[in-house]
Every structure is written in structure tokens, then in C-alpha cells.
Design an enzyme around this catalytic site. Structure first.
Site, short mmCIF file in Angstrom:
data_model
loop_
_atom_site.label_atom_id
_atom_site.label_comp_id
_atom_site.label_asym_id
_atom_site.label_seq_id
_atom_site.Cartn_x
_atom_site.Cartn_y
_atom_site.Cartn_z
N LYS A 166 9.46 -0.50 14.46
CA LYS A 166 10.06 -0.16 13.16
C LYS A 166 11.15 0.89 13.35
O LYS A 166 12.23 0.80 12.78
CB LYS A 166 9.00 0.40 12.20
N GLY B 286 -4.94 -2.03 4.84
CA GLY B 286 -4.16 -3.18 4.37
C GLY B 286 -4.85 -4.50 4.66
O GLY B 286 -4.98 -5.37 3.79
N ARG B 287 -5.34 -4.66 5.88
CA ARG B 287 -5.92 -5.96 6.27
C ARG B 287 -7.32 -6.17 5.70
O ARG B 287 -7.93 -7.22 5.92
CB ARG B 287 -5.91 -6.11 7.79
N LYS C 182 0.84 -1.19 0.00
CA LYS C 182 0.00 0.00 0.00
C LYS C 182 0.88 1.25 0.00
O LYS C 182 0.69 2.15 -0.79
CB LYS C 182 -0.90 -0.04 1.24
N GLU D 224 10.57 -4.64 4.58
CA GLU D 224 10.66 -6.05 4.18
C GLU D 224 10.35 -6.20 2.69
O GLU D 224 11.06 -6.86 1.93
CB GLU D 224 9.63 -6.90 4.97
N HIS E 210 -4.79 -33.27 17.24
CA HIS E 210 -3.67 -34.12 17.68
C HIS E 210 -2.53 -33.28 18.22
O HIS E 210 -1.40 -33.73 18.29
CB HIS E 210 -3.21 -34.98 16.50
N GLU F 174 -4.70 -6.65 14.72
CA GLU F 174 -4.20 -5.33 14.32
C GLU F 174 -5.32 -4.30 14.40
O GLU F 174 -5.10 -3.13 14.68
CB GLU F 174 -3.60 -5.39 12.91
O1 F6P Z 1 3.27 -2.48 9.73
C1 F6P Z 1 1.97 -2.92 9.64
C2 F6P Z 1 1.44 -2.72 8.25
O2 F6P Z 1 1.29 -1.36 8.00
C3 F6P Z 1 0.13 -3.45 8.03
O3 F6P Z 1 -0.96 -2.75 8.52
C4 F6P Z 1 0.13 -3.60 6.56
O4 F6P Z 1 -0.81 -4.53 6.13
C5 F6P Z 1 1.57 -4.03 6.35
O5 F6P Z 1 2.30 -3.26 7.28
C6 F6P Z 1 2.11 -3.83 4.96
O6 F6P Z 1 2.03 -2.51 4.56
P1 F6P Z 1 2.20 -2.10 3.06
O7 F6P Z 1 1.11 -2.73 2.27
O8 F6P Z 1 2.14 -0.61 3.05
O9 F6P Z 1 3.55 -2.60 2.61
#
Ligand code: F6P
Length: 534
Positions: free
Chosen positions: A501, A264-265, A203, A209, A381, A350
Site C-alpha cells: 500500500k 474485517g474477514r 471498517k 479502492e 473438468h 490473511e
Molecule cells: O488491506 C487489507 C484489509 O485491511 C483487509 O483486512 C480488510 O478486510 C480490507 O483491507 C478492507 O478494509 P476496510 O474494511 O477497512 O476498507
């Protein structure tokens, strides 16, 4: 705050009522299942095995009214800026609104842009599936790699697995999220650069990452294809941040846009679902949206007492706030849904893992529960022992499907037997007398008895289809919304992820320069030194 209301206090008193009774006694009421179940199309939800009575449910419904749920629901669907800390509308429901004429945000219609992006996704996914759009050397794509994390990973990964039955089998789908290089490297080992399409899903297009993995993927591709123009054929982006995408080297035409009003979620039905659409095709994707929309309209119109997400939310609040059950198990009896519990973890934790109200006051009651789970029967199990005989009571959602997708009735009959048996065992247990009557040695009687009274809700669908998956996701989305309303919190920001972060940035610098120059506590300092020592 809501816990100062008369109805909250009344509910607190009522918790004693269920302490003093058992599900066995509550089930003496012949109408219990009729009164505590709801049918929506092919879905049957049985919430009778929860520790509630009609009087408790009435009070919980009153609690929802006291929290102005009706007005708040209206505000959600009409694009009011209910994400107050970020001053944003929350309109994931517009993504699957297949029937309205318009949905306005700041006086402009968002449906038009949504449709535009959906059309672009449809054309693109058709072309990839049919081999019309090919890689730099003219070969068709066989590996689709979605690089994203959190909401830009969990939704498409969960749904691509859930709907694998409907997928294009000639293609392999990979989801890379972790910054641990083994995630991207293990994936790249399985891919042929000439036949690999990378979908960079973010987003913000700034998430460390995702960006680190995206650069590694780009380097890998260019090392092999040795032509910078290959990026155009092999990379697309799903993002709200067009400038950042272009500076990464992805051209405008290869951007699938979405908007700030989609969290995002909640973003699976947006451009974030592109990998899923390539996998199952645009028609099945549309069916998924129809499933979501079916529940949106149920949530909007059904009276609270027959409104599944409202009831789910209220039962969750009852268990969490009044019966001190702070954890919730999600148990899908479908191998295809094995990523569903981790998808819901982000959605619920979240969203509702907050400890201040919208007004910034510290809450004086518990908010979001711990969400966890595993596909049944595997969990049986492993951790079900604690569900049945542990000292904590953990409410569980059992999700199952009457029909299997493969025609193996032997498996299906056994699966369904376990699915139902577990809820029976949890609710009614096995008394010491029953164990004794089986002639069990007396020293073993306490070990072999089950106290029961452990709550569960059962969701029974006809079959796992794109539509039923859409319904299931939307049910939980709205459950989360209702709980957030009652707790008075903002379910749509996630500021709790920021501190880690920013500290990681500082520590990252120290690791890079191999010396500690920020102030840390003794433990943190020691750990950094251990990492950087030779
Ligand atoms: O750090 C949490 C977060 O902002 C989530 O809410 C989001 O889904 C995820 O990181 C990834 O964010 P992005 O889509 O901006 O890379």
C-alpha cells in the site's frame, strides 16, 4: 517454539508410518468411519479419508493441549486482547451470541451495542424491501450496490450468492471492490440512479479502492439527480470510523456501526452483512446467526476429539507440517457456494499467512497453507487432473448437500454421485493390476493408473440454508483460530498488506507527476517509465 516440543518430534517420527501404508490398508479397520467422523445436528463430517491413524490423532490432540488450546479458546470468547499487535479483543463470536446476558470488553458490555445495530439494520432492511424507504425522487430501490473490498466485500458477496434462493428477487445486488474502473462502471451501466442504493462498506473508511469507488458513485448519482441532498437518501455506510463517514457526506443516521474487536474477514455477521440482510430479510439473517452460534457453542464445549473445528485444524497441521502438503483445495458441490473458496482464501491466508510468532520470533516451521478452489463439478473438468495424478498431494475439503433447493432430482443425484466418487477416486485410486485386468494396452497402463492415497474430508449437510451456511463459516473461522494457537502466531492482524500500500502511494505520485523521483530497483523503475511514457 512448538516444534521443540516432544509431541511435535513424536509426530515427525510418525509421518513415516503413513508413508509406509495406504488408505486401502487403513480402511481394513471396520470402525474407521465410526472413529473418524463427527455428527453435529444435520452435519456429518467424514475425515476418515485422511492419512491418519488413531495414534496420530491422539498425538495431534496432545499437540493442541501442549499449545494450551483450552485456555486460549477461553481467552477468545471472553474478550481478552488476543490480537496483541493491535491490542484488541477478538469478539466476532459476540455478533452471533443470541443467548448470553453480557459479553464484557474493558468492563463494558458489547452485546447491548450489537443488538442496537442489529435492530437498526432490521428496520432499515425491512423498509428497503417493502419500498417504505425510497430514493430522492420517490422511487423504490431496485439496485443495491455494496462498495467495499476484502472483508467488506468477500463475505457479503459470497453469502448473498450462497443464499440467493432465499432472496428478494425484485432487487439486484452488485458488489464493487476492484479499483479498476471497469468494476464500478460496468455496475453503474446496469443501474438507474433514481433506484440505486449505495452501501459503502469499510471498517476504516480509508481504504483507497473503496473510497475511490465511493466518490465515483457519488459523482455519478449527483450528475444525474443534480441535488446534493440526494446523497442522504442513496448512500449508507458500514464502518467503525464515524468521522470519516460524515466527512464523506453521509449523515449519522445512515451509519451502521461496528467495532475494532471485529476483524474485517470475520465481519459478515456485523453491519457488514447489511446487503445480505436486505437480500434475504431479517429472519433468514437471524437463522444465519443461529448457525454460527450453533458451531460457536460446539467449539466451546465439545471435547477436542469430537470437536469439528479442532479436528479440521489438526488435520490441516498434520498435512502441512508433517506431510509437506502446503496447499488445500476447497471444493463446494454447490453452484451457490462458488465464491466460498475465495472467501476462505482471505479468512485463512490473511489470518495465518504469518512468519513470526506473537513474540516476534521467526517461526521454524510452516504456517498457513495456500487455499484455493472452485465449485464442483466445474473443477473436475479443469484442475482435478492434477489432484488425481499430479506429483503433489493436495488435501481437499468436499462440501455437499443431500437435498437440492430446486426440485430437480436428476441433477441432484448426478451431483451427489460426482461429489462422492471424487473422494473415493482420490483415496483409493486404481492400481496398475486393475487397469491391466481391464485389458488396457500395456503402454497406456502407467497413464491410466491412479496411485490414490490423496487425503480429503467430506462435509455433508442436509440442505443449503442460512443456518447451514452460518455453521460452515464458523467451522472454518475456528479452524483458523486453532491453527494460529498451535503455530503461536497472531491470526488477527494483517500487517503484510501495508508495504504494498505504501509503495503504491509513492508510485501513484510518480505516475501522477509523470516522472520518477523515488529510488527504485531497475525493474520497478523501468515499469514506471513504461507506464508514464507517451
Ligand atoms: O488491506 C487489507 C484489509 O485491511 C483487509 O483486512 C480488510 O478486510 C480490507 O483491507 C478492507 O478494509 P476496510 O474494511 O477497512 O476498507
Amino acid at each position: 517454539m512448538i516444534d521443540q516440543s516432544d509431541i511435535w518430534k513424536k509426530l515427525q517420527k510418525r509421518s513415516q508410518e503413513v508413508e509406509d501404508t495406504t488408505l486401502k490398508v487403513l480402511f481394513e479397520d471396520k470402525d474407521r468411519v465410526k472413529n473418524f467422523s463427527i455428527t453435529l445436528d444435520e452435519l456429518f463430517v467424514d475425515f476418515s479419508k485422511n492419512l491418519i491413524t488413531s495414534a496420530i490423532l491422539d498425538d495431534l490432540l496432545e499437540l493442541a493441549k501442549t499449545a494450551h488450546l483450552e485456555e486460549k479458546r477461553e481467552a477468545l470468547f471472553t474478550g481478552e486482547k488476543i490480537n496483541t499487535t493491535e491490542k484488541r479483543s477478538v469478539l466476532h463470536t459476540a455478533l452471533r451470541d443470541l443467548h448470553s446476558e453480557e459479553v464484557l470488553v474493558d468492563d463494558s458490555d458489547v452485546l447491548e451495542n450489537i443488538k442496537k445495530v442489529q435492530n437498526k439494520m432490521e428496520g432499515f432492511s425491512d423498509n428497503i424491501r417493502k419500498g417504505v424507504r425510497r430514493g430522492h425522487t420517490g422511487k423504490n430501490f431496485t439496485s443495491i450496490v455494496n462498495i467495499g473490498i476484502g472483508g467488506s466485500d468477500l463475505g457479503p458477496k459470497m453469502a448473498t450468492e450462497a443464499l440467493r434462493y432465499y432472496s428478494q428477487r425484485e432487487m439486484s445486488f452488485y458488489f464493487v471492490s476492484n479499483i479498476d474502473s471497469s468494476a464500478i462502471d460496468e455496475t453503474l451501466l446496469r443501474c438507474d440512479p433514481e433506484r440505486t442504493l449505495f452501501i459503502i462498506a469499510s471498517k476504516t473508511f480509508t481504504t483507497e479502492e473503496t473510497m475511490t469507488n465511493a466518490f465515483t458513485a457519488k459523482e455519478w448519482l449527483l450528475n444525474s439527480l443534480k441535488d446534493a441532498s440526494a446523497v442522504e437518501k442513496h448512500f449508507v455506510a458500514l464502518s467503525t470510523n464515524k468521522d470519516a463517514v460524515e466527512s464523506f457526506g453521509i449523515s449519522k443516521e445512515n451509519i451502521f456501526e461496528f467495532w475494532d474487536f471485529v476483524g474485517g474477514r470475520y465481519s459478515l455477521p456485523s453491519a457488514i452483512g447489511l446487503s445480505l440482510m436486505i437480500s434475504i430479510g431479517k429472519d433468514h439473517f437471524k437463522e444465519l446467526l443461529e448457525g454460527y452460534e450453533r458451531v460457536d457453542s460446539h467449539f466451546k464445549t465439545a471435547p477436542f476429539e469430537k470437536n469439528i473445528p479442532v479436528i479440521m485444524a489438526l488435520i490441516g497441521i498434520w498435512n502441512n507440517n508433517f506431510l509437506s502438503m502446503h496447499s488445500q483445495a476447497i471444493l463446494p458441490y454447490s453452484e451457490y457456494l462458488r465464491f466460498f473458496p475465495s472467501y476462505l482464501q482471505q479468512l485463512e491466508m490473511e489470518s495465518n499467512g504469518k512468519s513470526v510468532t506473537k513474540e516476534g520470533e521467526r517461526v521454524t516451521y510452516d504456517t498457513g497453507q495456500v487455499i484455493w478452489g472452485e465449485a464442483g463439478t466445474n473443477g473436475q473438468h479443469a484442475f482435478y487432473q492434477l489432484l488425481h495424478q499430479g506429483t503433489q498431494k493436495i488435501p481437499a475439503d468436499f462440501i455437499g448437500f443431500k437435498e437440492s433447493l430446486f426440485n430437480r432430482s436428476e441433477h441432484q443425484k448426478k451431483l451427489l454421485a460426482h461429489f462422492i466418487a471424487q473422494t473415493e477416486a482420490l483415496a483409493f485410486g486404481k492400481s496398475k493390476d486393475e487397469v491391466e485386468s481391464e485389458g488396457i494396452e500395456s503402454s497406456l497402463i502407467p497413464h491410466k493408473s491412479f496411485e490414490g492415497n490423496r487425503p480429503s474430508t467430506t462435509f455433508l449437510f442436509q440442505k443449503l440454508t442460512p443456518q447451514s451456511l452460518g455453521m460452515l463459516i464458523a467451522l472454518y473461522e475456528h479452524k483458523v483460530f486453532v491453527q494460529g494457537v498451535i503455530w503461536g502466531i497472531n491470526s488477527f492482524d494483517q500487517m503484510g498488506v501495508e508495504l504494498g500500500k505504501s509503495l503504491a502511494k509513492k508510485i501513484g505520485q510518480e505516475i501522477e507527476e509523470k516522472r520518477v523521483f523515488f529510488k527504485h530497483d531497475m525493474s520497478t523503475q523501468g515499469l514506471i517509465e513504461k507506464v508514464i511514457e507517451k
